[in-house]
Design a protein around this motif. Sequence first.
Motif, PDB file in Angstrom:
ATOM      1  N   MET A 175      34.206  -3.252 -37.908  1.00 41.93           N
ATOM      2  CA  MET A 175      32.960  -2.741 -38.496  1.00 41.93           C
ATOM      3  C   MET A 175      31.987  -2.354 -37.401  1.00 41.93           C
ATOM      4  N   ARG A 176      31.353  -1.223 -37.525  1.00 43.31           N
ATOM      5  CA  ARG A 176      30.287  -0.775 -36.635  1.00 43.31           C
ATOM      6  C   ARG A 176      29.143  -0.250 -37.484  1.00 43.31           C
ATOM      7  N   CYS A 177      27.932  -0.453 -36.990  1.00 46.04           N
ATOM      8  CA  CYS A 177      26.760  -0.008 -37.738  1.00 46.04           C
ATOM      9  C   CYS A 177      26.418   1.435 -37.451  1.00 46.04           C
ATOM     10  N   ALA A 178      26.966   1.987 -36.367  1.00 45.92           N
ATOM     11  CA  ALA A 178      26.683   3.382 -36.012  1.00 45.92           C
ATOM     12  C   ALA A 178      27.846   3.904 -35.210  1.00 45.92           C
ATOM     13  N   LYS A 179      27.996   5.204 -35.257  1.00 44.96           N
ATOM     14  CA  LYS A 179      29.065   5.835 -34.505  1.00 44.96           C
ATOM     15  C   LYS A 179      28.788   5.739 -33.014  1.00 44.96           C
ATOM     16  N   THR A 180      29.787   5.295 -32.240  1.00 46.47           N
ATOM     17  CA  THR A 180      29.619   5.175 -30.801  1.00 46.47           C
ATOM     18  C   THR A 180      29.517   6.543 -30.164  1.00 46.47           C
ATOM     19  N   VAL A 181      28.583   6.728 -29.273  1.00 49.30           N
ATOM     20  CA  VAL A 181      28.396   7.994 -28.587  1.00 49.30           C
ATOM     21  C   VAL A 181      29.489   8.151 -27.545  1.00 49.30           C
ATOM     22  N   THR A 229      25.047  -8.886 -19.093  1.00 51.00           N
ATOM     23  CA  THR A 229      26.034  -7.835 -18.819  1.00 51.00           C
ATOM     24  C   THR A 229      26.744  -7.315 -20.070  1.00 51.00           C
ATOM     25  N   HIS A 230      26.801  -8.111 -21.142  1.00 48.75           N
ATOM     26  CA  HIS A 230      27.622  -7.704 -22.288  1.00 48.75           C
ATOM     27  C   HIS A 230      26.866  -7.580 -23.599  1.00 48.75           C
ATOM     28  N   LEU A 231      25.761  -8.282 -23.753  1.00 49.49           N
ATOM     29  CA  LEU A 231      25.020  -8.110 -24.994  1.00 49.49           C
ATOM     30  C   LEU A 231      24.494  -6.685 -25.162  1.00 49.49           C
ATOM     31  N   PRO A 232      24.051  -5.995 -24.098  1.00 47.21           N
ATOM     32  CA  PRO A 232      23.691  -4.577 -24.262  1.00 47.21           C
ATOM     33  C   PRO A 232      24.863  -3.723 -24.744  1.00 47.21           C
ATOM     34  N   SER A 233      26.074  -4.062 -24.272  1.00 49.02           N
ATOM     35  CA  SER A 233      27.261  -3.326 -24.738  1.00 49.02           C
ATOM     36  C   SER A 233      27.488  -3.570 -26.219  1.00 49.02           C
ATOM     37  N   TYR A 234      27.255  -4.788 -26.659  1.00 46.85           N
ATOM     38  CA  TYR A 234      27.389  -5.110 -28.078  1.00 46.85           C
ATOM     39  C   TYR A 234      26.394  -4.296 -28.908  1.00 46.85           C
ATOM     40  N   MET A 235      25.162  -4.230 -28.423  1.00 47.09           N
ATOM     41  CA  MET A 235      24.146  -3.522 -29.179  1.00 47.09           C
ATOM     42  C   MET A 235      24.444  -2.026 -29.259  1.00 47.09           C
ATOM     43  N   LYS A 236      25.037  -1.484 -28.199  1.00 43.72           N
ATOM     44  CA  LYS A 236      25.342  -0.059 -28.226  1.00 43.72           C
ATOM     45  C   LYS A 236      26.584   0.241 -29.065  1.00 43.72           C
ATOM     46  N   SER A 237      27.630  -0.568 -28.890  1.00 48.22           N
ATOM     47  CA  SER A 237      28.884  -0.278 -29.598  1.00 48.22           C
ATOM     48  C   SER A 237      28.824  -0.656 -31.066  1.00 48.22           C
ATOM     49  N   ILE A 238      28.084  -1.716 -31.399  1.00 51.70           N
ATOM     50  CA  ILE A 238      28.025  -2.180 -32.788  1.00 51.70           C
ATOM     51  C   ILE A 238      26.803  -1.629 -33.523  1.00 51.70           C
ATOM     52  N   PHE A 249      22.664   1.262 -30.517  1.00 56.27           N
ATOM     53  CA  PHE A 249      21.350   1.265 -29.866  1.00 56.27           C
ATOM     54  C   PHE A 249      21.531   0.929 -28.396  1.00 56.27           C
ATOM     55  N   SER A 250      21.066   1.789 -27.510  1.00 59.11           N
ATOM     56  CA  SER A 250      21.229   1.560 -26.074  1.00 59.11           C
ATOM     57  C   SER A 250      19.959   0.952 -25.505  1.00 59.11           C
ATOM     58  N   ILE A 251      20.014  -0.332 -25.191  1.00 58.02           N
ATOM     59  CA  ILE A 251      18.852  -1.009 -24.640  1.00 58.02           C
ATOM     60  C   ILE A 251      18.607  -0.606 -23.185  1.00 58.02           C
ATOM     61  N   ARG A 252      19.649  -0.134 -22.503  1.00 58.47           N
ATOM     62  CA  ARG A 252      19.498   0.253 -21.098  1.00 58.47           C
ATOM     63  C   ARG A 252      18.657   1.519 -20.950  1.00 58.47           C
ATOM     64  N   ASN A 253      18.588   2.305 -22.023  1.00 61.60           N
ATOM     65  CA  ASN A 253      17.809   3.537 -21.960  1.00 61.60           C
ATOM     66  C   ASN A 253      16.311   3.295 -22.133  1.00 61.60           C
ATOM     67  N   ASN A 254      15.934   2.064 -22.443  1.00 59.96           N
ATOM     68  CA  ASN A 254      14.534   1.706 -22.628  1.00 59.96           C
ATOM     69  C   ASN A 254      14.134   0.724 -21.552  1.00 59.96           C
ATOM     70  N   ASN A 274      20.600  -4.981 -38.377  1.00 60.42           N
ATOM     71  CA  ASN A 274      19.168  -5.161 -38.120  1.00 60.42           C
ATOM     72  C   ASN A 274      18.911  -5.075 -36.619  1.00 60.42           C
ATOM     73  N   THR A 275      18.673  -3.875 -36.131  1.00 62.28           N
ATOM     74  CA  THR A 275      18.475  -3.659 -34.698  1.00 62.28           C
ATOM     75  C   THR A 275      17.240  -4.387 -34.184  1.00 62.28           C
ATOM     76  N   ALA A 276      16.161  -4.384 -34.975  1.00 62.34           N
ATOM     77  CA  ALA A 276      14.920  -5.030 -34.536  1.00 62.34           C
ATOM     78  C   ALA A 276      15.126  -6.515 -34.312  1.00 62.34           C
ATOM     79  N   LEU A 277      15.845  -7.167 -35.206  1.00 60.03           N
ATOM     80  CA  LEU A 277      16.093  -8.599 -35.063  1.00 60.03           C
ATOM     81  C   LEU A 277      16.988  -8.875 -33.857  1.00 60.03           C
ATOM     82  N   ALA A 278      18.011  -8.043 -33.656  1.00 58.17           N
ATOM     83  CA  ALA A 278      18.903  -8.215 -32.510  1.00 58.17           C
ATOM     84  C   ALA A 278      18.141  -8.073 -31.192  1.00 58.17           C
ATOM     85  N   VAL A 279      17.254  -7.072 -31.131  1.00 55.06           N
ATOM     86  CA  VAL A 279      16.449  -6.863 -29.934  1.00 55.06           C
ATOM     87  C   VAL A 279      15.519  -8.047 -29.700  1.00 55.06           C
TER      88      VAL A 279
END
Length: 437
Positions: free
Chosen positions: A1-7, A224-233, A236-241, A302-307
């Motif tokens: 399951m993914r919440c958004a399509k991976t770029v 090192t890996h939670l940002p990858s989780y947020m982007k792939s699942i 949302f790319s936290i590294r871009n902010n 829920n991206t806001a809660l994850a962030v």
Amino acid sequence: MRCAKTVLEQDIHELATPISRRRAHSSKKLFYAFQIPGGRLAEMYGTKIVFGGSILMSGILTLFTPLAAKSNYLVLTVVRVFIGIAQGVVYPSMHVLVARWIPPLERPRFISITYMANCLGTILTLPLCGVIIDSIGWPAVFYISGGVSLIWVIFWAFLMHDSPRDHPRISEKEKKFILNAIGEGTTQQKPNKTPWCEVLTSLPLWAINMAHVGGMFGFTLLLTHLPSYMKSILGFSIRNNGILSSLPFLAQFLGSSACGIIGDWLLTRNYITVGTSRKIFATVSLVCPAVTLIIVGYVGCNTALAVALFPICAGFLGGIGAGHMANHLDLSPNFAGTLLGVSNTIAFAVSMCAPIMVGAITTEQTLEQWQIVFWLTGGLFILCWIFYMVFSKFEIQEWNYQRDDSDNENTQEKDVFISDVTKADIVKEEDFLEQNV
């Protein structure tokens, strides 16, 4: 399951990220490889020389980094290797400073604020480097940072002293207060050699090592890996902010400072004992992040809660300063640097398994696979916490002191004396017999 399509399309910066990660990883290996020698050197020669020499060497090599980069890749690699070697002594030598300067009841606050101040350095340096690169060029980053390091070394050389006894500018009242506070077990009865057998078989030290393993493994996964989780699942790319990327570092510093201040307040007013304080903040830094990480796996889309959970977890991890990080000094003030070097080395060796574990489990980057990762990491947190709670101790260990060989020496001298007396008696007896014969 993914919440958004991976770029699929990635920009140049992201394509370059694996290379920069490998370089940073190699530097990190060297950083931890010299933890134990760094602690031992500081115990022998003092923090002033070892810590100051580390920053001096790092500053000089940083100044030469642009030249090395332009000349040859091998030269650049050698420069980075020596920077990693130099910086490997930093934290263990700081533990020696704490043992010789900071009263025991004030150590949680000092360690929490001072050691975690590197988070502030990260927050300030990353955006500042971007501005410098855009305005002047990338070599200026190394020239400015290297120059600042050398200026700092000048102040360090004039202001730093290894012991209150050596400081010419503090009052006698303050000097007596510090020396009386740290007097038990510190430097006066220091063994000439490191009792490696006792150190490596000390169960209370292994309790600290286990707590350190849990904390570093979790922090490695978090950064090192939670940002990858947020982007792939979450897509949302936290590294871009830039602001969101700096939040975990800021949260860890604030969490660490809060724990240190609260710990000092409780200890100095005798509300709790040292052991209770260490266990409370070990719970904060191990159990709370475990729960937070597991919750991250069930926030859904829920991206806001994850962030929000991202920095909260880092803030809880900041409790290590008032928890097990201060425990080395409880066991052995004379070998605090060596003990921290041992703990850092072991914890880093285990934390290197985090990328392997994540890669092996999250082959398809599904939410269910990431939930397994978070549960396993949370389980490691809890196991390390249980081990620490059961086997930790907070009294100075016997191997901190010089072994009292006076009894053995007296025994040997007594044996020699008896031997000499016996020989004299034999000679006298032989002379007596000859005269009578």
